[in-house]
Motif scaffolding. Structure first.
Motif, PDB file in Angstrom:
ATOM      1  N   GLU A  91       0.829  -1.196   0.000  1.00  0.00           N
ATOM      2  CA  GLU A  91       0.000   0.000   0.000  1.00  0.00           C
ATOM      3  C   GLU A  91       0.866   1.249   0.000  1.00  0.00           C
ATOM      4  O   GLU A  91       2.023   1.217   0.430  1.00  0.00           O
ATOM      5  N   LEU A  92       0.295   2.346  -0.483  1.00  0.00           N
ATOM      6  CA  LEU A  92       0.996   3.615  -0.557  1.00  0.00           C
ATOM      7  C   LEU A  92       0.083   4.728  -0.061  1.00  0.00           C
ATOM      8  O   LEU A  92      -1.128   4.699  -0.284  1.00  0.00           O
ATOM      9  N   GLU A  93       0.683   5.715   0.578  1.00  0.00           N
ATOM     10  CA  GLU A  93      -0.074   6.860   1.072  1.00  0.00           C
ATOM     11  C   GLU A  93       0.058   8.039   0.116  1.00  0.00           C
ATOM     12  O   GLU A  93       1.166   8.443  -0.230  1.00  0.00           O
ATOM     13  N   LEU A  94      -1.062   8.566  -0.307  1.00  0.00           N
ATOM     14  CA  LEU A  94      -1.113   9.711  -1.211  1.00  0.00           C
ATOM     15  C   LEU A  94      -1.281  10.992  -0.406  1.00  0.00           C
ATOM     16  O   LEU A  94      -2.085  11.043   0.527  1.00  0.00           O
ATOM     17  N   SER A  95      -0.542  12.041  -0.760  1.00  0.00           N
ATOM     18  CA  SER A  95      -0.753  13.358  -0.161  1.00  0.00           C
ATOM     19  C   SER A  95      -0.396  14.424  -1.181  1.00  0.00           C
ATOM     20  O   SER A  95       0.298  14.157  -2.169  1.00  0.00           O
ATOM     21  N   TYR A  96      -0.869  15.638  -0.949  1.00  0.00           N
ATOM     22  CA  TYR A  96      -0.668  16.720  -1.911  1.00  0.00           C
ATOM     23  C   TYR A  96      -0.797  18.057  -1.203  1.00  0.00           C
ATOM     24  O   TYR A  96      -1.462  18.198  -0.177  1.00  0.00           O
ATOM     25  N   ARG A  97      -0.134  19.055  -1.783  1.00  0.00           N
ATOM     26  CA  ARG A  97      -0.183  20.418  -1.258  1.00  0.00           C
ATOM     27  C   ARG A  97       0.077  21.380  -2.401  1.00  0.00           C
ATOM     28  O   ARG A  97       1.132  21.304  -3.049  1.00  0.00           O
ATOM     29  N   GLY A 106      -8.952  22.135 -10.186  1.00  0.00           N
ATOM     30  CA  GLY A 106      -8.931  20.702 -10.466  1.00  0.00           C
ATOM     31  C   GLY A 106      -7.543  20.131 -10.657  1.00  0.00           C
ATOM     32  O   GLY A 106      -7.404  18.962 -11.038  1.00  0.00           O
ATOM     33  N   LEU A 107      -6.501  20.921 -10.376  1.00  0.00           N
ATOM     34  CA  LEU A 107      -5.133  20.439 -10.599  1.00  0.00           C
ATOM     35  C   LEU A 107      -4.744  19.345  -9.608  1.00  0.00           C
ATOM     36  O   LEU A 107      -4.019  18.408  -9.956  1.00  0.00           O
ATOM     37  N   ALA A 108      -5.209  19.461  -8.373  1.00  0.00           N
ATOM     38  CA  ALA A 108      -4.896  18.425  -7.395  1.00  0.00           C
ATOM     39  C   ALA A 108      -5.495  17.091  -7.824  1.00  0.00           C
ATOM     40  O   ALA A 108      -4.843  16.046  -7.748  1.00  0.00           O
ATOM     41  N   THR A 109      -6.728  17.122  -8.308  1.00  0.00           N
ATOM     42  CA  THR A 109      -7.383  15.899  -8.774  1.00  0.00           C
ATOM     43  C   THR A 109      -6.652  15.327  -9.983  1.00  0.00           C
ATOM     44  O   THR A 109      -6.414  14.120 -10.068  1.00  0.00           O
ATOM     45  N   GLU A 110      -6.276  16.189 -10.914  1.00  0.00           N
ATOM     46  CA  GLU A 110      -5.594  15.746 -12.133  1.00  0.00           C
ATOM     47  C   GLU A 110      -4.244  15.100 -11.810  1.00  0.00           C
ATOM     48  O   GLU A 110      -3.913  14.022 -12.320  1.00  0.00           O
ATOM     49  N   ALA A 111      -3.471  15.764 -10.951  1.00  0.00           N
ATOM     50  CA  ALA A 111      -2.163  15.230 -10.583  1.00  0.00           C
ATOM     51  C   ALA A 111      -2.297  13.951  -9.757  1.00  0.00           C
ATOM     52  O   ALA A 111      -1.547  12.988  -9.955  1.00  0.00           O
ATOM     53  N   ALA A 112      -3.260  13.944  -8.849  1.00  0.00           N
ATOM     54  CA  ALA A 112      -3.465  12.760  -8.014  1.00  0.00           C
ATOM     55  C   ALA A 112      -3.899  11.566  -8.855  1.00  0.00           C
ATOM     56  O   ALA A 112      -3.460  10.436  -8.626  1.00  0.00           O
ATOM     57  N   PHE A 113      -4.749  11.801  -9.834  1.00  0.00           N
ATOM     58  CA  PHE A 113      -5.184  10.728 -10.729  1.00  0.00           C
ATOM     59  C   PHE A 113      -3.982  10.116 -11.446  1.00  0.00           C
ATOM     60  O   PHE A 113      -3.853   8.889 -11.539  1.00  0.00           O
ATOM     61  N   ALA A 114      -3.073  10.963 -11.929  1.00  0.00           N
ATOM     62  CA  ALA A 114      -1.883  10.479 -12.634  1.00  0.00           C
ATOM     63  C   ALA A 114      -0.993   9.653 -11.701  1.00  0.00           C
ATOM     64  O   ALA A 114      -0.447   8.612 -12.106  1.00  0.00           O
ATOM     65  N   LEU A 115      -0.861  10.102 -10.468  1.00  0.00           N
ATOM     66  CA  LEU A 115       0.008   9.385  -9.543  1.00  0.00           C
ATOM     67  C   LEU A 115      -0.631   8.082  -9.051  1.00  0.00           C
ATOM     68  O   LEU A 115       0.064   7.076  -8.864  1.00  0.00           O
TER      69      LEU A 115
END
Length: 201
Positions: A91-97, A106-115
């Motif tokens: 498992e991996l933990e996703l985070s963003y700022r 919508g950039l956080a969603t776009e980048a998170a989707f890619a990751l």
């Protein structure tokens, strides 16, 4: 490894990004749900945050990616996949700022989707999870748009007695919520998004 999306480029963080990371964490609004608004000391970023991310990248292919404008290379924020230290699961933990100037696009969603796609398709993870304080509605929306589902509520000492209340009224306390996306659900949702022409930010 760089990862490109429609509106951003993700590249592994390095020491050259320290100034931008310090500036990002000096914004009280950015840090509101992280530290109550307090800035991260520069020494912490230089001596712990960046080296830890670089080590993660070398060992596991995970770590922190800087989110940049592909046209100007301007720093927009960061997004990360972290390998939990005390977990036996794949498992991996996703985070963003992100900088406040790019919130709501919508950039956080776009980048998170890619990751997340990178995590499931290239890193062989079985589960991606993310957490935030219950009242951070914006971050929770990003998780929900990715198809993540609420899997845990971690009550703080002054939280409401009923966990159900937190789902309905997340602004009442400082408790944390955890969301997850497992491989089977990712495969189903990604096929649906592909058929529909992509993810709606």
């Amino acid at each position: 490894m760089n990862i490109d999306t429609v509106r951003a480029r993700l590249r592994p963080v390095s020491a050259v990004d320290v100034d931008e990371l310090v500036h990002l964490d000096s914004d009280p609004e950015v840090m509101r749900y992280v530290s109550g608004g307090a800035a991260t000391p520069r020494a912490v970023i230089e001596e712990w945050v960046v080296p830890r991310a670089e080590t993660e990248h070398r060992k596991y292919g995970t770590g922190t990616w800087v989110l940049c404008d592909p046209a100007t290379a301007a720093f927009l924020g960061w997004i990360s996949l972290r390998t939990p230290r005390h977990s036996c699961r794949a498992e991996l933990e996703l985070s963003y700022r992100l900088r406040r100037t790019v919130w709501g696009r919508g950039l956080a969603t776009e980048a998170a989707f890619a990751l997340v796609a990178f995590a499931f398709d290239h890193l062989g993870t079985d589960r991606v999870f993310a957490s935030t304080v219950a009242r951070n509605a914006s971050s929770r929306r990003v998780m929900e748009k990715l198809g993540m589902t609420l899997c845990a509520i971690h009550l703080c000492d002054d939280a409401a007695d009923s966990a159900e209340l937190l789902t309905i009224h997340p602004d009442r306390d400082r408790s944390e919520v955890e969301y997850e996306l497992v491989r089977a659900d990712w495969q189903e949702r990604s096929q649906r998004w592909s058929s529909a022409g992509g993810l709606t930010a």
